[in-house]
Design an enzyme around this catalytic site. Structure first.
Site, short mmCIF file in Angstrom:
data_model
loop_
_atom_site.label_atom_id
_atom_site.label_comp_id
_atom_site.label_asym_id
_atom_site.label_seq_id
_atom_site.Cartn_x
_atom_site.Cartn_y
_atom_site.Cartn_z
N SER A 1 37.25 -20.68 40.75
CA SER A 1 36.55 -19.41 41.00
C SER A 1 35.45 -19.72 42.00
O SER A 1 35.00 -20.87 42.09
CB SER A 1 35.93 -18.90 39.70
OG SER A 1 34.99 -17.88 39.97
N TYR B 1 30.96 -20.54 32.44
CA TYR B 1 32.11 -20.27 33.33
C TYR B 1 31.96 -21.06 34.63
O TYR B 1 32.87 -21.77 35.06
CB TYR B 1 32.17 -18.77 33.60
CG TYR B 1 33.37 -18.33 34.41
CD1 TYR B 1 34.64 -18.26 33.84
CD2 TYR B 1 33.23 -17.95 35.74
CE1 TYR B 1 35.74 -17.84 34.58
CE2 TYR B 1 34.32 -17.53 36.48
CZ TYR B 1 35.57 -17.47 35.90
OH TYR B 1 36.65 -17.06 36.64
N1 LIG Z 1 39.87 -11.57 38.22
C1 LIG Z 1 38.88 -12.17 38.90
O1 LIG Z 1 38.06 -11.53 39.55
C2 LIG Z 1 38.79 -13.66 38.92
C3 LIG Z 1 37.91 -14.26 39.80
C4 LIG Z 1 37.82 -15.65 39.85
C5 LIG Z 1 38.62 -16.41 39.00
N2 LIG Z 1 39.46 -15.81 38.13
C6 LIG Z 1 40.25 -16.68 37.26
O2 LIG Z 1 41.62 -16.32 37.40
C7 LIG Z 1 42.33 -16.67 36.21
C8 LIG Z 1 43.12 -15.47 35.73
O3 LIG Z 1 42.22 -14.39 35.51
P1 LIG Z 1 42.66 -12.86 35.43
O4 LIG Z 1 41.76 -12.09 36.29
O5 LIG Z 1 44.13 -12.75 35.57
O6 LIG Z 1 42.21 -12.58 33.92
P2 LIG Z 1 43.04 -12.06 32.68
O7 LIG Z 1 42.06 -11.96 31.55
O8 LIG Z 1 43.84 -10.86 33.08
O9 LIG Z 1 44.06 -13.27 32.42
C9 LIG Z 1 43.68 -14.48 31.79
C10 LIG Z 1 44.80 -14.85 30.82
O10 LIG Z 1 44.49 -16.12 30.23
C11 LIG Z 1 44.90 -16.05 28.88
N3 LIG Z 1 44.20 -17.02 28.04
C12 LIG Z 1 42.89 -16.99 27.68
N4 LIG Z 1 42.62 -17.99 26.84
C13 LIG Z 1 43.78 -18.68 26.66
C14 LIG Z 1 44.15 -19.82 25.89
N5 LIG Z 1 43.25 -20.45 25.12
N6 LIG Z 1 45.42 -20.26 25.96
C15 LIG Z 1 46.34 -19.62 26.72
N7 LIG Z 1 46.06 -18.52 27.45
C16 LIG Z 1 44.79 -18.06 27.42
C17 LIG Z 1 44.59 -14.64 28.44
O11 LIG Z 1 45.32 -14.25 27.28
C18 LIG Z 1 44.95 -13.84 29.69
O12 LIG Z 1 46.27 -13.33 29.63
C19 LIG Z 1 41.28 -17.16 35.21
O13 LIG Z 1 41.26 -18.57 35.24
C20 LIG Z 1 39.99 -16.59 35.78
O14 LIG Z 1 38.88 -17.35 35.40
C21 LIG Z 1 39.57 -14.45 38.06
#
Ligand SMILES: NC(=O)c1ccc[n+]([C@@H]2O[C@H](COP(=O)([O-])OP(=O)(O)OC[C@H]3O[C@@H](n4cnc5c(N)ncnc54)[C@H](O)[C@@H]3O)[C@@H](O)[C@H]2O)c1
Length: 266
Positions: free
Chosen positions: A146, A159
């Site tokens: 991120s 985070y």
């Molecule tokens: N959406 C954003 O703006 C953004 C920005 C920077 C980074 N990210 C990163 O992108 C990745 C995906 O995020 P997203 O936006 O799709 O969020 P999201 O919440 O839609 O998806 C995250 C998924 O991870 C799963 N998860 C959480 N804990 C878990 C565990 N212990 N074991 C297995 N699965 C688990 C959740 O059930 C969920 O389906 C993450 O690593 C997040 O930190 C997202």
């Protein structure tokens, strides 16, 4: 080879595949010919993702798995390999954003939980999959970090620290695994919206009462977009192409980098 076929004959494993970014990337890999193994903690949403991938006409398997538990990860990866064969591509992406609070007030249990999911979990998946890739002498890996792991925004201690860890893990793993024809890179998205994570971030930053953000979420939105040179939010659909590039031979001489997908955020 046309870009539409870059992953034919390959099996790709995606974690966090019930979530927004995981599903969007899984779809892209399927469209480019990969068969998919989808992992997530949320079994119900995972089945929905499975249906969407199956509709694209490729083989897809799922495993409910908690990335914080190495045994759970190992079992899921072993099952995936048994059913769909050797895993060549990994999108190591499960994550959890955690609380928003300055360090002196940050909830200790939440800090530990975020590190367990975002850093230790990413390591567990990387270890379980890469030890198999080492044997087959082939692997392409993308870890989801991120911008919080490159710049350290306020109030995101757990985070941000975890994602800094993922950036480090990516650099180190890329060197450890290069001798085995395994390339490891990462992505660093930021301010993806509109959607759950964007709204949550805006609301929780407004509530922190710190000097960096207004107490009004509408103002926080403007503050955040104002810090982006491109002056707009990113869209989830702007992520899959970058991940597919890093997983493909189009990036054949790139290792150890974490590419920002951030509109150039300051
Ligand atoms: N959406 C954003 O703006 C953004 C920005 C920077 C980074 N990210 C990163 O992108 C990745 C995906 O995020 P997203 O936006 O799709 O969020 P999201 O919440 O839609 O998806 C995250 C998924 O991870 C799963 N998860 C959480 N804990 C878990 C565990 N212990 N074991 C297995 N699965 C688990 C959740 O059930 C969920 O389906 C993450 O690593 C997040 O930190 C997202």
């Amino acid at each position: 080879m046309s870009s539409a076929q870059r992953f034919s004959g390959k099996t790709a494993l995606v974690t966090g595949a019930a979530g927004n970014i995981g599903l969007a990337v899984a779809k892209r890999l399927a469209q480019e010919g990969a068969q998919l193994v989808l992992l997530d903690l949320d079994g119900e949403k995972l089945e929905k993702s499975k249906g969407e991938i199956a509709a694209l006409g490729v083989k897809v398997e799922t495993a409910v798995c908690d990335v914080t538990n190495y045994g759970s990860v190992e079992a899921a990866v072993a099952k995936a390999e048994d059913t769909l064969g050797a895993i060549g591509l990994l999108f190591n992406n499960a994550g959890y954003q955690g609380a928003f609070a300055p360090i002196h007030e940050y909830p200790v249990d939440d800090f530990e939980r975020v590190v367990q999911i975002d850093l230790v979990g990413a390591f567990h998946v990387l270890r379980a999959v890469s030890r198999r890739m080492v044997k087959q002498k082939f692997g392409r890996i993308v870890n989801t970090a991120s911008m919080a792991g490159l710049q350290g925004p306020p109030n995101m201690g757990a985070y941000g620290s975890s994602k800094f860890g993922v950036v480090g893990l990516t650099q180190i793993a890329s060197k450890d695994l290069a001798p085995y024809n395994i390339r490891v890179n990462g992505i660093a998205p930021a301010l993806m919206g509109p959607g759950f994570m964007w709204d949550r971030q805006v609301e929780l930053q407004a509530k922190t009462g710190t000097q960096y953000f207004s107490a009004d979420p509408e103002e926080v939105k403007k503050q955040m977009i104002g810090s982006v040179p491109m002056r707009r939010l990113g869209d989830i659909e702007e992520i899959p192409g970058t991940v597919a590039f890093l997983l493909s031979d189009d990036s054949s001489y790139i290792i150890g980098v974490t590419l920002p997908i951030s509109g150039g955020i300051l």
